[in-house]
Design an enzyme around this catalytic site. Structure first.
Site, short mmCIF file in Angstrom:
data_model
loop_
_atom_site.label_atom_id
_atom_site.label_comp_id
_atom_site.label_asym_id
_atom_site.label_seq_id
_atom_site.Cartn_x
_atom_site.Cartn_y
_atom_site.Cartn_z
N CYS A 49 -1.33 13.12 5.35
CA CYS A 49 -2.47 12.67 4.55
C CYS A 49 -3.40 11.85 5.45
O CYS A 49 -3.21 10.64 5.61
CB CYS A 49 -2.01 11.83 3.36
SG CYS A 49 -3.37 11.19 2.34
N SER A 71 -6.52 10.90 5.09
CA SER A 71 -7.29 9.84 4.43
C SER A 71 -6.41 8.62 4.16
O SER A 71 -6.90 7.49 4.17
CB SER A 71 -7.90 10.35 3.12
OG SER A 71 -6.89 10.78 2.21
N CYS A 72 -5.11 8.85 3.93
CA CYS A 72 -4.20 7.73 3.70
C CYS A 72 -4.07 6.86 4.94
O CYS A 72 -4.12 5.62 4.87
CB CYS A 72 -2.82 8.25 3.30
SG CYS A 72 -2.78 9.23 1.78
N THR A 73 -3.90 7.51 6.09
CA THR A 73 -3.74 6.76 7.33
C THR A 73 -5.05 6.13 7.76
O THR A 73 -5.08 5.00 8.25
CB THR A 73 -3.21 7.68 8.44
OG1 THR A 73 -2.12 8.46 7.94
CG2 THR A 73 -2.73 6.88 9.64
N TYR A 90 0.85 -1.19 0.00
CA TYR A 90 0.00 0.00 0.00
C TYR A 90 0.88 1.24 0.00
O TYR A 90 1.39 1.66 1.03
CB TYR A 90 -0.93 -0.02 1.21
CG TYR A 90 -1.66 1.28 1.48
CD1 TYR A 90 -2.15 2.07 0.43
CD2 TYR A 90 -1.88 1.72 2.78
CE1 TYR A 90 -2.82 3.26 0.68
CE2 TYR A 90 -2.56 2.90 3.04
CZ TYR A 90 -3.01 3.67 1.99
OH TYR A 90 -3.67 4.85 2.22
#
Length: 206
Positions: free
Chosen positions: A99, A101-103, A92
């Site tokens: 970020c 939303s990434c985490t 991933y």
């Protein structure tokens, strides 16, 4: 004709001329307003269309043996891709620190029991130091150690410049089968993929 009548007629004519000029101006204003509204609507539609188009996922199929790598982790350990030979792995790649939303994506992947049930290991890879990314992991309660890349692995998997920030990965996944073959990749400019959909995508290709 008496002068007072001529004056009255002249004033009436002036009023008619003034009303005509005002009417013409109002007609012009309305026409310009309709044109401006039409152009604005067209621009909005174009921007929305471009946004939807640019947010479409980009996917790829099998591409041979996955590039080998060894990386340090936020847990202070070292991880090699070869450590997971014999079972499927999802790499991933994401923008990392800053970020949210990434985490959050990884946090929800951890909450999806289907990955463990399918024997799939998910390895998050970021181009950060442990000190940079750890606050994000703590904020979202992520317990999976992150692999810390200097850009070499991200480049090897062709994930750089796929997001909003030049020189960084976007929001992408690479599926590697038990034999070490890269069988699928997907990049998601929307910065999100439902974990259940990711699991479904992976299991359908293994």
């Amino acid at each position: 004709m008496p002068s007072n009548q001529r004056t009255t007629i002249s004033r009436r004519q002036q009023l008619r001329d003034q009303r005509a000029r005002e009417s013409a101006k109002e007609t012009t204003r309305r026409r310009l307003f309709r044109i401006a509204t039409g152009l604005l609507t067209t621009l909005i539609v174009a921007l929305v269309g471009f946004g939807l188009w640019s947010a479409r996922p980009v996917e790829g199929g099998p591409s041979g043996q996955a590039p080998a790598f060894t990386l340090p982790t936020t847990a202070g350990t070292t991880v090699s891709l070869s450590d997971y030979r014999g079972g499927p792995v999802i790499l991933y790649f994401n923008e990392g620190a800053g970020c949210g939303s990434c985490t959050q994506q990884m946090a929800l992947i951890e909450q999806e029991p289907g990955f463990a049930a399918a024997g799939i290991t998910v390895l998050p890879i970021v181009m950060n130091t442990a000190a940079q990314i750890q606050p994000d992991l703590d904020r979202f309660g992520v317990t999976t150690p992150y692999l810390l890349d200097d850009g070499t692995v991200s480049k090897a998997y062709d994930t750089l410049d796929k997001g909003m920030h030049p020189g960084l990965p976007g929001h992408g996944f690479v599926l590697i089968d038990a034999d070490g073959n890269q069988v699928w990749e997907g990049n998601y400019p929307s910065m999100w993929l439902d974990p259940a959909e990711l699991l479904k995508e992976a299991t359908s290709r293994l």
